[in-house]
Design a protein around this motif. Sequence first.
Motif, PDB file in Angstrom:
ATOM      1  N   LEU A 779       0.827  -1.199   0.000  1.00 37.60           N
ATOM      2  CA  LEU A 779       0.000   0.000   0.000  1.00 37.60           C
ATOM      3  C   LEU A 779       0.870   1.261   0.000  1.00 37.60           C
ATOM      4  N   LEU A 782       1.664   1.919  -3.454  1.00 34.48           N
ATOM      5  CA  LEU A 782       0.521   2.508  -4.134  1.00 34.48           C
ATOM      6  C   LEU A 782       0.469   4.010  -3.835  1.00 34.48           C
ATOM      7  N   ASP A 783       0.734   4.334  -2.583  1.00 34.10           N
ATOM      8  CA  ASP A 783       0.812   5.726  -2.160  1.00 34.10           C
ATOM      9  C   ASP A 783       1.833   6.494  -2.995  1.00 34.10           C
ATOM     10  N   TYR A 785       3.054   5.719  -5.979  1.00 31.07           N
ATOM     11  CA  TYR A 785       2.666   5.871  -7.389  1.00 31.07           C
ATOM     12  C   TYR A 785       1.610   6.950  -7.575  1.00 31.07           C
ATOM     13  N   LEU A 786       0.624   6.968  -6.677  1.00 34.41           N
ATOM     14  CA  LEU A 786      -0.539   7.810  -6.925  1.00 34.41           C
ATOM     15  C   LEU A 786      -0.515   9.126  -6.159  1.00 34.41           C
ATOM     16  N   LEU A 787       0.161   9.144  -5.022  1.00 28.67           N
ATOM     17  CA  LEU A 787       0.145  10.365  -4.207  1.00 28.67           C
ATOM     18  C   LEU A 787       1.548  10.904  -3.946  1.00 28.67           C
ATOM     19  N   GLY A 788       2.508  10.311  -4.611  1.00 27.72           N
ATOM     20  CA  GLY A 788       3.878  10.815  -4.480  1.00 27.72           C
ATOM     21  C   GLY A 788       4.507  10.533  -3.134  1.00 27.72           C
ATOM     22  N   GLY A 789       4.032   9.536  -2.429  1.00 27.44           N
ATOM     23  CA  GLY A 789       4.647   9.128  -1.162  1.00 27.44           C
ATOM     24  C   GLY A 789       4.273  10.049  -0.020  1.00 27.44           C
ATOM     25  N   GLU A 790       5.027   9.913   1.074  1.00 27.24           N
ATOM     26  CA  GLU A 790       4.709  10.663   2.300  1.00 27.24           C
ATOM     27  C   GLU A 790       4.772  12.168   2.088  1.00 27.24           C
TER      28      GLU A 790
END
Lengths: 790, 296
Positions: A779, A782-783, A785-790
Motif C-alpha cells: 500500500l 501505491l501511495d 505511485y498515486l500520491l507521491g509518497g509521504e
Amino acid sequence: MKAYKYVGKPIPRQDVSKVFGDAIYAYDVKLPGMLYAKLVGSTYAHARIKRIDYSKALKVPGVIKVFTGEDFPFKVGIYAADRDVLARGKVLYYGHPVAGVVAETPEAAEEAAELIEVEYEPLEPVLTIEDALRPDAPLIHEHMEEYRHASFIYPRPGTNIANYLKLRKGNVKKGFEEADVVVEGEYREPLISHAYMENWVGIARVLSDGTVEIWSSHQSPFAVRHLLAASLGLPIGKVVVHHTFIGGGFGGKAGLLLEHIPVLFSMKLGGRPVRLELNREENFLFMAQRAGYLFKMKTGATKDGKLIAHYGEYYLDAGAYADYTVNIGRSVGFVPTGPYEVPNIHVDSITVYTNKVPTTAFRGFGMQEMHFAFEQQIEQLAEKLGMDPLEFRLKNAIVPGKSYLPTQVRVREDAGDPAGTMKRAAELISWGKKPEKPGEPWKFRGIGIASFWKGPVQPPNAASSAIVKVNEDGSVDVLVGTGEMGQGTIYALAQIVAEELGIPVEKVRVAPIRSTDSVAYTWQTVGSRGLFSEGQALMRALDDLKNQMKEIAARVFNVFKDEIEIKDGKACVKGKPWECISLAEMALGYTLPNGNAIHGPLIGRGSHVPSQTTYLDPETGRGEPKPFMTFGTSAVEVEVDLLNMRVRVLKAVTVLDTPVINPGLALGQAYGGAVMGISIALNEELKLTKDGRLLNPNFTDYKVARAGDIPVEMVAEFLGVGQKNAPYGAKGVGELTMIAWPAAIANAIYNAIGVRIKKLPITPDNLLEAIKEQRPELLKELDKYLLGGE
Amino acid sequence: MRTVLAFRTILPTFTYHRPSSLAELLELKAKLGKDAAILAGGTDLLVDMKMGVKRPPHVIDIKSIKELHVLEYKEGSGLIIGPTVTLRELETNSLLKEKYPVLWDAVRKIADVALRERATLAGNIANASPAADSAPALLVYDAKVELTSVNGSRLVPLREFFTGVKKTVMKENEVITKIMVPEPPAGAKGEYFKAVRSAEDLALVGIAALVANPNNPAERVVRLAYASVAPTPVYVKEVEELFKKDEPLNKLIKEAVNIMLSKVSPISDVRATREYRLHLVKYVTAYLLRKLLGVK
Ligand SMILES: Cc1cc2nc3c(=O)[nH]c(=O)nc-3n(C[C@H](O)[C@H](O)[C@H](O)COP(=O)(O)OP(=O)(O)OC[C@H]3O[C@@H](n4cnc5c(N)ncnc54)[C@H](O)[C@@H]3O)c2cc1C
C-alpha cells in the motif's frame, strides 16, 4: 481412447425441449383443485416459541388452514434425521419456518401469512464454531439422543456436536519427530448457497387408495421416495415420486428437500393437491445451504521432500440442521489430505450445530473446502523446503497400485493418473514461466496450481439398476433412475447403448421425465456417481439383452449362441453377414415362417452395487470408502489489481485423468465447474448480522459470477486413463471440475503479491485486510505511485 | 411490527392509474399525495413493493404520457431529459456520449442491458439511493431537476435535491418533469469509476470526475462527485475551488484527496467495509485526477 463410433464423441444431447420451451419442470405442474401453501419464518435466530396466533390469518377469505410445528410431532431426514417439519418449541435459526398457511389461492396465502403473530422468548444464539463448542454453550438440539441416525454417524448428545469422525493412520507423533519442516495453518470458509436457478417447488396429493404422489424439484427421485416413506411411516410402495427436469441442483437438491411439507399438508386436508412454491428469498432461508468450515492443519515433510505427517482438526459449521452435512463431515474426515501419500495422519472431523440456516450436500461434498486448505499447506511446505511446488506434488502424488489411502487401504492399480494431471496442467499454464507484467504498476500477475481427488461418498451398498426395452421399430427405451439436472448423464448413457448395440444414437431414448414406479432404481444422483454406477448396471442390462438376441438368432439359424455376434443393431451369424435378424424383427420376439413365435419381447436388465466398499472403523476410519476416485489438477493465471483490490482470473486450466463418454458434455461440466469454483473463491458468502439475521437472501447481495466474470481463457483436458470396472473406463467428472479453484487462485495470489489468503471469499474487503496484515508495504507503494509518497 | 418473515411472490394489491397527459397526472398526484407512487421503469418501485418496503395503495404509471418523453439538446443551454426516457436511450445516444461522457459512462455502467431498457434516469434520481450511479455524474455537470405540481414548476439544483437515504426535497404532490443538464465547460472530459463485486453490481463506491483545461489554472475546472460513501450522493465544492490555484498539480491532487477523505463517511455494510471504501476514495480519486489532468 480406442476409437468408437459413439462413445467418446461430442454428440449434442438428443433432447432439446429446453430450447423450445416444452421441457416440463415441477413448477409447470398444476392439478385440479390444487391448494397453495406458504411458509413463514422466524425473526429470531434462537428463541422459544411462546405463542403462535393465527386467528387473523384464518379470517382471510380463501384460507383453509394454518399448520404449526405441533401438528407434526416427529423428525425427518437422511443421516442425522434432525429436522422438524415446522419449528417445534424453539426456533433454531433466522427464517426457521414456524407456520404454514394453506389457501385456495396464492394471493390469499400470501396475505394471510403476513398476519400470523408469534411471541418469542429470545435465547442466546450460537453463531460460530467456537461458540458452539464452548462447554457452557446453549444447546441447540436439546434431545439429540432421541434422533434416528445412520449407523456410521456419531453424534454427541448433550453438546452441539452432530457428528465426530476420527481418522488415524500410522503414528503422527513419530511422523512429526521425523519431519524437518512443519507448516501450521487455519483456514476459514463461509456458508454459501448453491444459487441454482430454479427455486424449489413441490406439488403433492394423496389418492383415494392412499397412494402419495409428489412432483418436485429434486436430484434423486428414489431418495425422496425412501426418505418420505421412512420419515412419515408410509408404505414405500404407496409413494410415487415424479421426476421432472430440474433447473440446477449442485447438491442442494440431494436427498429429501421439503417434499414432506406438501405431502403432510395434503394428508391432513383429505388428499387435496397442495403446492408449495418458494421464491428466491424463501429459497435462501427455507432450503439448506453449504456449511461453513474451519480447518486447523499441521503438516510435516522431510528435507528430501516427502510428506510425513498430518494433524488436523476440521470443523463444519452445519447450521441448525446437520441432517446431510454430517456425512460431509465424514467426507472431509476420511479424505483429509490431497492426492498424496501421507504415511501418518491424525484427523478429527467435527460437525457442529449453530443457529444458522441449515446446510446440506454441495457439489464437491467438502472436497473443494478441504483442498483450499491442504493445497496451501503443500505450497507452504514446498516453500520452506526450497522446492518447486509442482515437483513437491509429483514427489508425493498417489501412485496407483502402491500408495495407501488415508483410510489405510491400498489404492487400486487402475485408479487413475494423478501425476499425469499435474504435469499436463503445469504445461498448459506455462509453469515456471513468469507471467507478463501488466502496464500499471499496481497490477500483478501470478500463476497457481492445485491438485485434487474425489470419489462418491455413499453408503457401501448404494445400488443402481437399468432396464433396456426394444420397440417394434428397433429403437430402444432405457429406464434408469438417475436425475437430469443439466449434467446430461442420461445422454451419455444413450451413447453407450448406441455403441453396444450398434444403432444410431437417435434410436435410443432415456426419458428425462420419469416416475419411481416406472423406472429402475438408483440410490441417488449425487457424488459424480451417475455414469459410473448407472453405466455399470446398463452395461449388464445390455449384456443381458444381447444374450437374448443371440439366443433367438442361434435358434433361427440353428447355430450355437457363441456363433452369433451383435453388429449394427442386428444379431448375425459370424462370418455370414447375410444371415442376420434385426432388433426390429425380434423386438416382440421372433415369428417363424409358420406363425410360431419365440421368446417374446426383448427386455434387458442389469444391476450394480459397489462390491468392494466397506463401513469404516469408528476408531480409525480404516476401510474402503469409495468405488473410484477421479484425479485432477487445475491451474490459473490471475491478475491482482491493488487499486480496486479485485482479482481477475485470466486463464483457467483443468486436467482430469479419466476418459469421458461425451467430451461435449464433459467440457460443459468443466467450464461450468470453473465458473462456479471461481465465483465461490472470489464472491460468495452468506452474510449474517451479529444476532444471526441473514443479510443477503437475494442475488443483489449474494454475488454470483456474471458472464463478464468468466475467465478470458478456459482449457479442459481429459487424459483418458480409465478404471477397468467403469463403463468404457469413465469415472465421474461433474464435481471434480469445480474443486480446485479457490486453492489454485489463493496460490496464484501468493505467487503474484506474496500474500497468503486463508479466508474465503477473496473479496476486495478481505484482500485489503490480508494485505494490510501481511504486506502493508504494497500500500505504501501505491501511495508512492498515486500520491507521491509521504 | 411483524413477528414473522413472509416473503411475497405476488405484488400486494393496489389501484393502477395510467394517465395520458401531464395535467391528468398532476391532478391525480394532488388528490392522492403520498398514497400514490409514480411508476416509471418500476425497477426500484416494484422491488420495494414486493419486499414490503413500500405499500402504496395507488400506482401511477407515467409511461403513456407522451409529453414527458423528451430528449433534447440545445447548443448553449444544454440537455433536457424527460422522466420517461430510459437509460438505454441515453446510453445509445451518440450526442450524449460525445458531450456528456461522464453521464454516458455512468449510465452504461448501471446493471445490464435488459434493465436499462426499462429503467429511467428520473427514477434513478427520484429513488435517491446513495448508490445511484447517475447522481455523481449529474452532480459534476451541475444538473437541475424540474419539479412540477398542480401549483406550477420549480427548478432545484441536484446539489440540493437529496436530503438523506431515499429522501429528497420533492413534495407529496410533485413529480419530476425534467432533468436539465447545462452545457459542460468547453473541452471537458471525464469518466465514472464504479467499484463492483461482479460484472454487474450496485456501486460499492462510485466516483465521477470531470476535468477541463487542466493546464490553465484560471480556466481549469475539476469536479468530483461520489456514490455510496455517505447517506446521499456527495459533491464537494472545495475541490473545484482548490484546483483554481496555480500550484503544482501533484500537490493539488494530494490536497483534493485529503479534502475528499474528510467529506465522506462511508459505512461497513453487506456490500463492502468502510476500510475498503476509504481505500477507493483515496486511491481512485488520485488515479482519476492524475489520469484526467495528464500527470505522469
Ligand atoms: C437488478 C437491478 C440492478 C440494478 N442496478 C443498478 C445499478 O447498477 N445502479 C443504479 O444506480 N441502480 C440500479 N438499480 C436500481 C434501479 O434500476 C435504478 O435506480 C433505476 O434507474 C430506477 O428507474 P425506474 O425508472 O425503474 O424507477 P421506478 O422504479 O419506476 O421508480 C423509482 C422511484 O422513483 C419514483 N419516481 C420515478 N419517476 C418519478 C418521477 N418522474 N417523479 C417523481 N418520482 C418518480 C418512483 O415512485 C419510485 O419511488 C438496479 C435495480 C435492479 C432491479
